[in-house]
Design a protein around this motif. Sequence first.
Motif, short mmCIF file in Angstrom:
data_model
loop_
_atom_site.label_atom_id
_atom_site.label_comp_id
_atom_site.label_asym_id
_atom_site.label_seq_id
_atom_site.Cartn_x
_atom_site.Cartn_y
_atom_site.Cartn_z
N SER A 202 0.75 -1.23 0.01
CA SER A 202 0.00 -0.05 -0.13
C SER A 202 0.82 1.23 -0.09
N GLY A 203 2.10 0.94 0.22
CA GLY A 203 3.11 2.18 0.30
C GLY A 203 3.29 2.55 -1.08
N LEU A 204 3.13 2.01 -2.10
CA LEU A 204 3.40 2.43 -3.43
C LEU A 204 2.22 3.28 -3.94
N LEU A 205 0.91 3.19 -3.33
CA LEU A 205 -0.16 3.80 -3.80
C LEU A 205 0.21 5.81 -3.94
N PRO A 206 0.54 6.03 -2.98
CA PRO A 206 0.88 7.53 -3.22
C PRO A 206 1.90 8.05 -4.24
N ALA A 207 2.79 7.02 -4.28
CA ALA A 207 3.92 7.27 -5.25
C ALA A 207 3.56 7.17 -6.78
N THR B 238 0.27 7.19 -7.76
CA THR B 238 -0.80 8.13 -7.92
C THR B 238 0.13 9.48 -8.39
N SER B 239 1.09 9.99 -7.63
CA SER B 239 1.76 11.23 -8.12
C SER B 239 2.25 10.94 -9.51
N LEU B 240 2.79 9.86 -10.04
CA LEU B 240 3.39 9.35 -11.13
C LEU B 240 2.43 9.49 -12.28
N GLU B 241 1.13 9.20 -11.94
CA GLU B 241 -0.01 9.31 -12.84
C GLU B 241 -0.39 10.61 -13.36
N TYR B 242 -0.61 11.42 -12.18
CA TYR B 242 -0.72 13.17 -12.52
C TYR B 242 0.20 13.39 -13.38
N TYR C 100 11.30 6.66 -15.23
CA TYR C 100 12.53 6.03 -14.80
C TYR C 100 12.84 6.46 -13.47
N GLN C 101 12.46 8.14 -13.35
CA GLN C 101 12.57 8.42 -11.84
C GLN C 101 11.76 7.78 -10.96
N TYR C 102 10.60 7.50 -11.24
CA TYR C 102 9.73 6.29 -10.37
C TYR C 102 10.29 5.23 -9.81
N LEU C 103 10.89 4.39 -10.93
CA LEU C 103 11.44 3.15 -10.72
C LEU C 103 12.60 3.15 -9.88
N GLN C 104 13.63 4.15 -10.22
CA GLN C 104 14.54 4.69 -9.06
C GLN C 104 14.12 4.68 -7.73
N LYS C 105 13.23 5.45 -7.58
CA LYS C 105 12.38 5.56 -6.17
C LYS C 105 11.95 4.33 -5.37
N VAL C 106 11.44 3.39 -6.35
CA VAL C 106 10.80 2.33 -5.73
C VAL C 106 11.80 1.28 -5.49
N ASP C 107 12.92 1.46 -6.46
CA ASP C 107 14.02 0.41 -6.33
C ASP C 107 14.85 0.81 -4.88
#
Length: 574
Positions: free
Chosen positions: A12-17, A19-23, A39-46
Motif C-alpha cells: 500500500s506504500g506504493l499507492l501515493p508514489a 498516484t503522483s506518477l499518474e498525474y 525512470y525516476q519513479y522506478l529509481q525511487k521504488v528500487d
Amino acid sequence: MAAPGAQGRSLSGLLPAQTSLEYALLDAVTQQEKDSLVYQYLQKVDGWEQDLSVPEFPEGLEWLNTEEPISVYKDLCGKIVILDFFTYCCINCIHLLPNLRALEHTYSDKGPNPGRKDGIFSESTFNSPQGVAIMNNTIYVADTENHLIRKIDLEAEKVSTVAGIGIQGTDKEGGAKGEKQPISSPWDVVFGTSGSEVQRNDILWIAMAGTHQIWALLLDSGKLPKKNELTKGTCLSFAGSGNEENRNNAYPHKAAFAQPSGLSLASEDPWSCLFVADSESSTVRTISLKDGAVKHLVGGERDPMNLFAFGDIDGIGINAKLQHPLGVTWDKKRNLLYVADSYNHKIKVVDPKTKNCTTLAGTGDTHNVTSSSFTESTFNEPGGLCIGENGQLLYVADTNNHQIKVMDLETKMVSVLPIFRSENVVVDGPFLVEKQKTLPKLPKSAPNIRLSPVTVCAGQTLQFKLRLDLPSGSKLTEGVPSCWFLTAEGNEWLLQGQIPSGDIENISNQPTISLQIPNDCLALEAIISVSVFLYYCSADSSACMMKAVLFSQALQITDTQQGCIAPVELRYVF
C-alpha cells in the motif's frame, strides 16, 4: 521484485508514489518527459527494495496453464510481473491479449507458434481460428486473433487471406475490397446466396464479434438486401450499429448485437433468415434475408441495454434463458435450431415457429461422460455445432473436454468422435498422444458372459450400456480407477480409431461404450469383448477387493443397411 525476507513497508506504500506518477504523466507533453518520469519513479521504488514486502500467494489457489502453483519468490523474483484482470468470454478483454503477447514475445526466452503467414500448408500459420465454412475443396476460416478471413485451398494445398489487414480494425461500415478492409475479431462464417438471378453460394456471412456486427464478403458480384449491386471481393457491414446492445429493429443498421459468435443459415421459406448466437446478450436472434430486419428469437430481455439477463431456463421466447451461447446450427430436416448454450454446458433446441427452447442434452455438470444417453450426457462449455448431411448426427465441439462429441438424433445417444493422426499430417508443434491404459490380467474367477449375436452394417454405431450392481452397502474404492476395456482378438481392425478404454467413476451413472463399425470391414463375423474391472470396498472400508467380468458380443456384419440398433445392456451383479 524484492527477495524473500524483506520487511517493513507494505504494498500500500506504493499507492501515493504511483498516484503522483499518474498525474505527472498527464501533464507531460513529450515522450521523452514521460520516459524520464517513469525512470525516476522506478529509481525511487528500487531504493525501497529492502523495505518493501510482497506477500506470497495463498495456498489452495486453482492455477491454469501452469505445471504447478506459482511462488512469488521462487518463480517471479527478479522479473517484471503484469497483473491483468480478465474475463475470457469478453471480446474487449480478448482485444488486450495482443498487447500482452507482444510484451511476452519481446521479453521472453521462449513460445509462440501463432502467426498469420500465407502459403503452403506446412508454412502457413493462424492465430486462434474459430468458425469455418466448407464448400467443395475450399475452406473459409475466421482467423479471430489475426483479424482476418483466410481461405484454404485443399487442392492446391495453400492458404491465402481474403479479408482483413492483420491488425484490429475500428471501421463499422466497410465497403473496400476484402484484402484492404480492416476487420475486428471475426468469430464465425457461413455461406449465403445474394439476390442475383443465379442461386449460388456467393456470400460469406461473418459474425464480426469485435465490432458487434454481422458483415458480408462478396465471393462473386451480387446484391445484399436493400443494397445496390456489389462487386466481387467487397467486404462490408450488413447488420448492427456497432454499439454493444441487445437491440432489434426493422432497419438492420439500427439494430445492435453484443459479441455475435455463431451463425447458421435457413435459406428456405418461410424462414429465409440468418440465425445469430449473440453471446454477450445471451440471446439467439434472426436476420431476415429479404429485408435485413433483426428480430428476437429466444433469451435475454426487452431492455436492449441489459446484457445480464442470462440463466438456464427452458421456455418460450423471452421467458427462455441462455448463458453465453457460442454456436447455432439449423436442422432443415426437422425445422429445428440447435444451440450450444456454452456457459450452461448444454445443447438446447429451438422451434423457431413457436419460439420454444428446451434442453436437448447435457445435465449441466461439467464432469466428462464420454458415452451416454442425451439425458445423462455432459459437456464443458460446448462452443460449436454442425449437423451431418443426412440430418442424423449432430457434431459438438466440447471445448473444455477437448473432444468432438457426436449426438445421434435418432437413437438419442452421445459418443466421442475418434480422432487419430494420419502419418502424412503436418503438425505445428508437438502432437500430444494420450497414453493408453494397460489391460489388466483377467482373474480366472471372472465370469465370461456370452451375449446373443447382433447384426450390424458398416458405418453403424453399436452402443454398450453398463448395468453393474455392487453388493449391498458397497462403494467404489476412492483413488483407484475402476475401468472398462474393448478388445477384438484376431480382428483388431475393429478398434482402429476407437476409444478402447475408459474409467467408471460413479456406480449410479455408468458409462455407455460406443463402437463404430468401420466402413471397410475385413471380415463378416467377429467377436468384440468388453472387460470390466471394479475396485470396491464395504461400507465401513474394512474390506476392499477387485472383481472383474468379461462380456463377449458376437457380431454378424452385413452390407444391408440396418435400422437403429437398441443399445446392448451389459448386466451383472457382483
